[in-house]
Design a protein around this motif. Structure first.
Motif, PDB file in Angstrom:
ATOM      1  N   VAL A  39      44.416  45.695  39.231  1.00 20.60           N
ATOM      2  CA  VAL A  39      43.652  46.551  40.145  1.00 20.60           C
ATOM      3  C   VAL A  39      42.226  46.042  40.327  1.00 20.60           C
ATOM      4  N   ASP A  40      41.643  45.469  39.260  1.00 16.79           N
ATOM      5  CA  ASP A  40      40.264  44.977  39.330  1.00 16.79           C
ATOM      6  C   ASP A  40      40.106  43.841  40.326  1.00 16.79           C
ATOM      7  N   MET A  41      41.191  43.155  40.632  1.00 18.04           N
ATOM      8  CA  MET A  41      41.115  41.979  41.499  1.00 18.04           C
ATOM      9  C   MET A  41      41.310  42.288  42.976  1.00 18.04           C
ATOM     10  N   GLU A  42      41.706  43.498  43.303  1.00 20.52           N
ATOM     11  CA  GLU A  42      42.068  43.812  44.680  1.00 20.52           C
ATOM     12  C   GLU A  42      40.929  43.526  45.664  1.00 20.52           C
ATOM     13  N   ASP A  43      39.714  43.944  45.321  1.00 21.34           N
ATOM     14  CA  ASP A  43      38.582  43.758  46.234  1.00 21.34           C
ATOM     15  C   ASP A  43      38.250  42.275  46.418  1.00 21.34           C
ATOM     16  N   VAL A  44      38.314  41.503  45.342  1.00 22.33           N
ATOM     17  CA  VAL A  44      37.990  40.079  45.423  1.00 22.33           C
ATOM     18  C   VAL A  44      39.022  39.353  46.283  1.00 22.33           C
ATOM     19  N   ILE A  45      40.288  39.680  46.110  1.00 24.00           N
ATOM     20  CA  ILE A  45      41.325  39.039  46.914  1.00 24.00           C
ATOM     21  C   ILE A  45      41.140  39.384  48.386  1.00 24.00           C
ATOM     22  N   GLN A  46      40.859  40.666  48.684  1.00 19.51           N
ATOM     23  CA  GLN A  46      40.650  41.066  50.073  1.00 19.51           C
ATOM     24  C   GLN A  46      39.429  40.370  50.674  1.00 19.51           C
ATOM     25  N   GLN A  47      38.377  40.221  49.870  1.00 15.73           N
ATOM     26  CA  GLN A  47      37.183  39.513  50.343  1.00 15.73           C
ATOM     27  C   GLN A  47      37.506  38.057  50.647  1.00 15.73           C
ATOM     28  N   ALA A  48      38.306  37.429  49.795  1.00 19.94           N
ATOM     29  CA  ALA A  48      38.695  36.037  50.018  1.00 19.94           C
ATOM     30  C   ALA A  48      39.531  35.902  51.289  1.00 19.94           C
ATOM     31  N   LEU A  49      40.457  36.821  51.506  1.00 24.60           N
ATOM     32  CA  LEU A  49      41.276  36.800  52.718  1.00 24.60           C
ATOM     33  C   LEU A  49      40.404  36.982  53.967  1.00 24.60           C
ATOM     34  N   PHE A  91      45.006  33.234  36.888  1.00 23.69           N
ATOM     35  CA  PHE A  91      44.877  31.953  37.596  1.00 23.69           C
ATOM     36  C   PHE A  91      44.445  32.192  39.034  1.00 23.69           C
ATOM     37  N   ALA A  92      44.965  33.231  39.666  1.00 23.66           N
ATOM     38  CA  ALA A  92      44.567  33.539  41.046  1.00 23.66           C
ATOM     39  C   ALA A  92      43.062  33.768  41.118  1.00 23.66           C
ATOM     40  N   LEU A  93      42.501  34.447  40.120  1.00 22.86           N
ATOM     41  CA  LEU A  93      41.062  34.697  40.096  1.00 22.86           C
ATOM     42  C   LEU A  93      40.290  33.400  39.887  1.00 22.86           C
ATOM     43  N   ARG A  94      40.786  32.540  38.988  1.00 18.01           N
ATOM     44  CA  ARG A  94      40.144  31.241  38.774  1.00 18.01           C
ATOM     45  C   ARG A  94      40.207  30.395  40.051  1.00 18.01           C
ATOM     46  N   LEU A 140      33.552  39.100  37.869  1.00 15.41           N
ATOM     47  CA  LEU A 140      34.803  39.664  37.371  1.00 15.41           C
ATOM     48  C   LEU A 140      35.341  38.849  36.198  1.00 15.41           C
ATOM     49  N   LEU A 141      35.246  37.521  36.292  1.00 14.95           N
ATOM     50  CA  LEU A 141      35.666  36.665  35.179  1.00 14.95           C
ATOM     51  C   LEU A 141      34.823  36.947  33.931  1.00 14.95           C
ATOM     52  N   LEU A 142      33.520  37.129  34.113  1.00 17.45           N
ATOM     53  CA  LEU A 142      32.644  37.459  32.983  1.00 17.45           C
ATOM     54  C   LEU A 142      33.002  38.822  32.392  1.00 17.45           C
TER      55      LEU A 142
END
Length: 334
Positions: A39-49, A91-94, A140-142
């Motif tokens: 769930v924490d990654m949803e915003d970052v993925i949407q921003q990347a898209l 890995f997706a976040l990296r 997010l990684l930190l």
């Protein structure tokens, strides 16, 4: 009348590459989004898209106004959103952090090649968007405790000038300690090879053509070897090794990506490594490091050339816009 100059070759090159790279990244991010469970990654993925979508539409608008043909790029035919995950969410976040950094650096470097205001404005916005994405992915990684930090060294007590040429060290024998600049390059190259190794291992598992699978397996061996060489340099210097977060790769063999897309992404990794090794030579004053980077760069260059040949054989490599072949025209007129 307002004068609007024609778009020049350097601007076409920058726009063309941006379209190719972002249509590819959009496909990969769509798959990451479809299998994401964090769930924490949803915003970052949407921003990347959204960033990829912004770049693609920006290039498309300019090319259409200039009556330039859009490249084929990568489309929904290059991604299967029903395929199960191959890579972990970590890995997706990296990957997002890595591509955001690459996008930021590319946009900054390309600005000096651009003259027309609309193209400069587009890449200025791209620079801001990818910088924000990098910062958000890094935060997010930190937060998760999974950001790979470079090694630490004791603080320097005083500034001083070099006294003799022994600072350069030789190719053999005892070497002086690494500088922070040399450490920075080694750390970056270690992480890049780590990400590349994980990526091509997963790609080789889902590749459809045997020759593509074999090529990707070869790439994983090269990345592992280079990563080991950089770590051995750190060990020899008595520097604590940075943490590694090898990403889990599933047992799925159902491909979410086309072989064409995976080969193109691998070619981008090759180009990034060659560029990074070249910069590392410039930033390394120890002769043994320069020799090592030169040797590794030659190996990557050969691997990259073999990949280009494989892509051409399968008609996967798009031809960038090029100048008119005057000689061919003259022969045609006769």
């Amino acid at each position: 009348m307002e004068h609007r100059p024609d778009i020049v070759s350097s601007e076409v090159a920058v726009l063309w590459n941006a379209y190719m790279q972002n249509t590819m990244a959009y496909c990969i991010l769509q798959h990451f989004n479809s299998v994401n469970e964090d769930v924490d990654m949803e915003d970052v993925i949407q921003q990347a898209l959204e960033n990829c979508h912004f770049v693609v539409n920006g290039v498309k608008d300019i090319f259409e106004r200039e009556k330039y043909a859009l490249p084929f790029g990568f489309t929904e035919g290059d991604v299967n959103l029903n395929a199960p995950r191959v890579f972990s969410d970590l890995f997706a976040l990296r990957y997002i952090k890595y591509t955001a950094a690459a996008g930021t650096a590319a946009a900054a470097n390309m600005l000096e090649l651009l003259a027309r205001k609309d193209v400069r404005e587009l890449f200025t916005q791209i620079l801001v968007k990818f910088t924000n994405l990098y910062n958000n992915a890094t935060d997010l990684l930190l937060k998760k405790g999974t950001f790979i930090r470079s090694p630490t060294i004791p603080p320097m007590e005083k500034a001083e000038y070099l006294q003799n040429e022994s600072f350069l060290s030789g190719l053999l024998g005892r070497h002086r300690p690494l500088t922070v600049v040399e450490l920075a390059h080694i750390s970056k190259n270690t992480e890049t090879n780590s990400i590349g190794r994980s990526l091509v291992i997963g790609f080789s598992q889902i590749a459809q053509l045997p020759e593509v699978q074999k090529y990707l397996q070869r790439g994983s061996h090269i990345a592992q070897k280079h990563e080991t060489i950089f770590r051995e340099i750190l060990i020899e210097d008595g520097i604590p090794l940075p943490s590694t977060w090898d990403s889990t790769i599933s047992s799925s063999t159902e491909p979410p990506f086309s072989d064409k897309l995976m080969m193109y992404q691998t070619s981008l990794l090759n180009n990034t490594s060659i560029t990074a090794y070249g910069a590392s030579i410039g930033g390394s004053m120890r002769l043994d490091l320069g020799a090592a980077y030169t040797r590794l760069m030659a190996e990557i260059a050969q691997y990259a050339m073999d990949g280009v040949k494989l892509m051409i054989d399968n008609r996967w490599l798009e031809q960038p816009p090029q100048n008119v072949d005057r000689e061919a025209l003259r022969k045609k007129e006769k």
